[in-house]
Design a protein around this motif. Sequence first.
Motif, PDB file in Angstrom:
ATOM      1  N   CYS A   3      48.188  42.524  48.516  1.00 50.39           N
ATOM      2  CA  CYS A   3      47.703  41.775  47.605  1.00 50.39           C
ATOM      3  C   CYS A   3      47.418  41.797  46.045  1.00 50.39           C
ATOM      4  O   CYS A   3      46.888  42.693  46.336  1.00 50.39           O
ATOM      5  CB  CYS A   3      46.962  40.364  48.414  1.00 50.39           C
ATOM      6  N   LEU A   4      47.989  40.863  45.824  1.00 49.63           N
ATOM      7  CA  LEU A   4      47.505  40.854  44.032  1.00 49.63           C
ATOM      8  C   LEU A   4      46.271  40.166  43.512  1.00 49.63           C
ATOM      9  O   LEU A   4      46.761  38.979  43.738  1.00 49.63           O
ATOM     10  CB  LEU A   4      49.240  40.871  42.827  1.00 49.63           C
ATOM     11  N   VAL A   5      45.184  40.821  42.798  1.00 48.08           N
ATOM     12  CA  VAL A   5      44.493  39.866  42.599  1.00 48.08           C
ATOM     13  C   VAL A   5      44.473  40.311  41.461  1.00 48.08           C
ATOM     14  O   VAL A   5      44.204  41.161  39.810  1.00 48.08           O
ATOM     15  CB  VAL A   5      43.750  40.648  42.863  1.00 48.08           C
ATOM     16  N   THR A   6      44.796  39.282  40.022  1.00 50.06           N
ATOM     17  CA  THR A   6      44.518  38.848  38.698  1.00 50.06           C
ATOM     18  C   THR A   6      42.923  39.324  38.539  1.00 50.06           C
ATOM     19  O   THR A   6      42.484  38.536  38.650  1.00 50.06           O
ATOM     20  CB  THR A   6      45.225  37.791  37.663  1.00 50.06           C
ATOM     21  N   GLY A   7      43.158  39.508  37.573  1.00 46.91           N
ATOM     22  CA  GLY A   7      41.050  39.035  37.450  1.00 46.91           C
ATOM     23  C   GLY A   7      40.679  40.485  38.398  1.00 46.91           C
ATOM     24  O   GLY A   7      39.353  40.237  38.342  1.00 46.91           O
ATOM     25  N   GLY A   8      41.149  41.169  38.494  1.00 48.02           N
ATOM     26  CA  GLY A   8      41.255  42.307  39.886  1.00 48.02           C
ATOM     27  C   GLY A   8      39.474  43.072  39.752  1.00 48.02           C
ATOM     28  O   GLY A   8      38.878  43.460  40.821  1.00 48.02           O
ATOM     29  N   ALA A   9      39.422  43.399  37.789  1.00 43.08           N
ATOM     30  CA  ALA A   9      38.631  44.284  37.841  1.00 43.08           C
ATOM     31  C   ALA A   9      37.147  43.689  37.174  1.00 43.08           C
ATOM     32  O   ALA A   9      36.199  43.457  36.921  1.00 43.08           O
ATOM     33  CB  ALA A   9      38.995  44.827  36.795  1.00 43.08           C
ATOM     34  N   GLY A  10      37.318  42.746  37.220  1.00 44.34           N
ATOM     35  CA  GLY A  10      36.265  41.345  37.515  1.00 44.34           C
ATOM     36  C   GLY A  10      35.239  41.102  37.857  1.00 44.34           C
ATOM     37  O   GLY A  10      35.202  41.890  38.811  1.00 44.34           O
ATOM     38  N   TYR A  11      34.287  40.500  38.125  1.00 46.70           N
ATOM     39  CA  TYR A  11      32.762  40.156  38.662  1.00 46.70           C
ATOM     40  C   TYR A  11      33.352  40.058  40.330  1.00 46.70           C
ATOM     41  O   TYR A  11      33.230  40.285  41.554  1.00 46.70           O
ATOM     42  CB  TYR A  11      31.689  39.460  38.749  1.00 46.70           C
ATOM     43  N   ILE A  12      34.584  38.445  40.392  1.00 46.27           N
ATOM     44  CA  ILE A  12      34.737  37.958  41.591  1.00 46.27           C
ATOM     45  C   ILE A  12      36.246  38.484  41.779  1.00 46.27           C
ATOM     46  O   ILE A  12      36.396  38.893  43.086  1.00 46.27           O
ATOM     47  CB  ILE A  12      35.087  36.317  41.212  1.00 46.27           C
ATOM     48  N   GLY A  13      37.195  39.152  41.074  1.00 46.11           N
ATOM     49  CA  GLY A  13      38.084  39.830  41.364  1.00 46.11           C
ATOM     50  C   GLY A  13      37.667  40.940  41.859  1.00 46.11           C
ATOM     51  O   GLY A  13      38.415  41.296  43.886  1.00 46.11           O
ATOM     52  N   SER A  14      36.861  41.992  41.691  1.00 48.16           N
ATOM     53  CA  SER A  14      36.518  42.752  42.126  1.00 48.16           C
ATOM     54  C   SER A  14      35.473  42.696  43.800  1.00 48.16           C
ATOM     55  O   SER A  14      35.908  43.786  44.795  1.00 48.16           O
ATOM     56  CB  SER A  14      35.147  43.747  41.343  1.00 48.16           C
ATOM     57  N   HIS A  15      34.956  41.931  43.847  1.00 48.39           N
ATOM     58  CA  HIS A  15      34.711  41.014  45.630  1.00 48.39           C
ATOM     59  C   HIS A  15      36.099  40.747  46.409  1.00 48.39           C
ATOM     60  O   HIS A  15      35.633  40.882  47.972  1.00 48.39           O
ATOM     61  CB  HIS A  15      33.540  40.195  45.083  1.00 48.39           C
ATOM     62  N   ILE A  16      37.002  40.031  46.050  1.00 51.42           N
ATOM     63  CA  ILE A  16      37.854  40.246  46.725  1.00 51.42           C
ATOM     64  C   ILE A  16      38.405  41.144  47.358  1.00 51.42           C
ATOM     65  O   ILE A  16      39.098  41.390  48.294  1.00 51.42           O
ATOM     66  CB  ILE A  16      38.643  38.827  45.629  1.00 51.42           C
ATOM     67  N   VAL A  17      38.772  42.249  46.085  1.00 49.13           N
ATOM     68  CA  VAL A  17      39.662  43.384  45.978  1.00 49.13           C
ATOM     69  C   VAL A  17      39.141  44.149  47.572  1.00 49.13           C
ATOM     70  O   VAL A  17      40.049  44.432  48.359  1.00 49.13           O
ATOM     71  CB  VAL A  17      39.727  44.577  45.420  1.00 49.13           C
ATOM     72  N   ALA A  18      37.529  44.129  46.910  1.00 47.48           N
ATOM     73  CA  ALA A  18      37.092  44.446  48.700  1.00 47.48           C
ATOM     74  C   ALA A  18      36.518  44.423  49.842  1.00 47.48           C
ATOM     75  O   ALA A  18      36.848  45.158  50.467  1.00 47.48           O
ATOM     76  CB  ALA A  18      35.457  45.305  47.886  1.00 47.48           C
ATOM     77  N   SER A  19      37.215  42.711  49.831  1.00 50.11           N
ATOM     78  CA  SER A  19      37.144  42.136  50.825  1.00 50.11           C
ATOM     79  C   SER A  19      38.541  41.824  51.721  1.00 50.11           C
ATOM     80  O   SER A  19      38.639  42.324  52.853  1.00 50.11           O
ATOM     81  CB  SER A  19      36.881  40.630  51.044  1.00 50.11           C
ATOM     82  N   LEU A  20      39.498  41.694  50.575  1.00 48.49           N
ATOM     83  CA  LEU A  20      40.745  42.744  51.074  1.00 48.49           C
ATOM     84  C   LEU A  20      40.845  43.602  51.873  1.00 48.49           C
ATOM     85  O   LEU A  20      41.759  44.130  52.870  1.00 48.49           O
ATOM     86  CB  LEU A  20      41.374  42.825  50.008  1.00 48.49           C
ATOM     87  N   GLN A  21      40.463  44.801  50.926  1.00 50.16           N
ATOM     88  CA  GLN A  21      40.323  46.338  51.545  1.00 50.16           C
ATOM     89  C   GLN A  21      39.888  46.533  52.750  1.00 50.16           C
ATOM     90  O   GLN A  21      40.176  47.489  53.415  1.00 50.16           O
ATOM     91  CB  GLN A  21      39.889  47.335  50.563  1.00 50.16           C
ATOM     92  N   ALA A  22      38.305  45.317  53.346  1.00 52.14           N
ATOM     93  CA  ALA A  22      37.596  46.165  54.465  1.00 52.14           C
ATOM     94  C   ALA A  22      38.456  45.204  55.582  1.00 52.14           C
ATOM     95  O   ALA A  22      37.994  45.716  56.663  1.00 52.14           O
ATOM     96  CB  ALA A  22      36.136  45.241  53.781  1.00 52.14           C
TER      97      ALA A  22
END
Length: 80
Positions: A3-22
């Motif tokens: 999954c590609l997360v645009t804005g992935g290093a932002g506050y919300i995006g980084s939480h989505i990245v962490a959730s995807l990985q989890a």
Amino acid sequence: MTCLVTGGAGYIGSHIVASLQAHGYTAVAVDNLSSGVPSRIPGVELLNIDIGEEVSIEAMANFMLEHGVTAVIHTAALKS
């Protein structure tokens, strides 16, 4: 699935990245780093571009192909 997360290093995006990985997914990110912080997503492939720029289309397409992206979550935005 990657999954590609645009804005992935932002506050919300980084939480989505962490959730995807989890949940066992691979995540990659695109961010222009105007307010994003790369250290929020350690070990995640990050493409530093502004997706609002037409010249970014080819770089983004190549990045997606390189990483086998099958889904996109769009959180890139500018706030005031």
